[in-house]
Design a protein around this motif. Structure first.
Motif, mmCIF file in Angstrom:
data_model
loop_
_atom_site.group_PDB
_atom_site.id
_atom_site.type_symbol
_atom_site.label_atom_id
_atom_site.label_comp_id
_atom_site.label_asym_id
_atom_site.label_seq_id
_atom_site.Cartn_x
_atom_site.Cartn_y
_atom_site.Cartn_z
ATOM 1 N N UNK A 15 0.838 -1.192 0.000
ATOM 2 C CA UNK A 15 0.000 0.000 0.000
ATOM 3 C C UNK A 15 0.878 1.249 0.000
ATOM 4 N N UNK A 16 0.526 2.212 -0.855
ATOM 5 C CA UNK A 16 1.206 3.500 -0.895
ATOM 6 C C UNK A 16 0.158 4.601 -0.969
ATOM 7 N N UNK A 17 0.425 5.705 -0.317
ATOM 8 C CA UNK A 17 -0.498 6.846 -0.323
ATOM 9 C C UNK A 17 0.216 8.064 -0.919
ATOM 10 N N UNK A 49 10.564 -0.775 -12.949
ATOM 11 C CA UNK A 49 10.340 0.221 -11.905
ATOM 12 C C UNK A 49 11.480 0.210 -10.892
ATOM 13 N N UNK A 50 11.928 -0.955 -10.503
ATOM 14 C CA UNK A 50 13.059 -1.065 -9.577
ATOM 15 C C UNK A 50 14.310 -0.449 -10.185
ATOM 16 N N UNK A 51 14.565 -0.729 -11.447
ATOM 17 C CA UNK A 51 15.728 -0.158 -12.122
ATOM 18 C C UNK A 51 15.653 1.370 -12.143
ATOM 19 N N UNK A 90 11.294 4.009 -0.489
ATOM 20 C CA UNK A 90 10.305 3.069 0.058
ATOM 21 C C UNK A 90 9.780 2.124 -1.016
ATOM 22 N N UNK A 91 9.518 2.645 -2.209
ATOM 23 C CA UNK A 91 9.058 1.794 -3.311
ATOM 24 C C UNK A 91 10.147 0.785 -3.672
ATOM 25 N N UNK A 98 9.582 -7.447 -0.956
ATOM 26 C CA UNK A 98 8.291 -8.126 -0.966
ATOM 27 C C UNK A 98 7.756 -8.438 -2.353
ATOM 28 N N UNK A 99 7.619 -7.417 -3.189
ATOM 29 C CA UNK A 99 6.859 -7.595 -4.422
ATOM 30 C C UNK A 99 7.478 -8.600 -5.383
ATOM 31 N N UNK A 100 8.765 -8.516 -5.640
ATOM 32 C CA UNK A 100 9.379 -9.457 -6.579
ATOM 33 C C UNK A 100 9.278 -10.897 -6.088
#
Length: 115
Positions: A15-17, A49-51, A90-91, A98-100
């Motif tokens: 979650x991101x705001x 996105x990570x790159x 943070x992203x 987590x995401x990968x």
């Protein structure tokens, strides 16, 4: 009112705001924030996105080129300031930690926008 961005895989896994560069990034893959239609996210997009996060953190001058902000009433700040770079960090950490790990050869992640 604010822009909330959630990642789902059966349940919410992130979650991101008001991290509006995420909306700008995923719009090129078909995200339509106004229709609030979930977007199935591919692993290679997350790797891209990570790159971009890594490149922006290495050279802050590339922020507006690689992870631009977008204007909008509820999109949050459009400045490339300390808060923006904290969001990028943070992203980056979320993707790595987590995401990968949520992907495998047969799975995708649903990306939803709510506000």
């Amino acid at each position: 009112m604010g822009l909330d961005i959630s990642f789902y895989k059966n349940t919410e896994i992130g979650y991101f705001r008001k991290v509006n560069f995420l909306v700008a990034f995923f719009e090129k893959y078909g995200l339509n924030v106004w229709e609030q239609t979930p977007l199935v996210v591919k692993k290679e997009w997350v790797e891209e996105l990570l790159d971009r996060c890594n490149k922006v953190l290495e050279d802050n001058g590339k922020a507006s080129e690689l992870l631009p902000t977008m204007e909008g009433f509820f999109f949050g700040s459009v400045d490339y300031d300390e808060s923006y770079f904290n969001d990028v960090e943070q992203v980056k950490e979320y993707i790595e930690d987590r995401l990968l790990k949520e992907f495998d050869d047969f799975e995708v992640i649903s990306f939803e926008i709510s506000y």
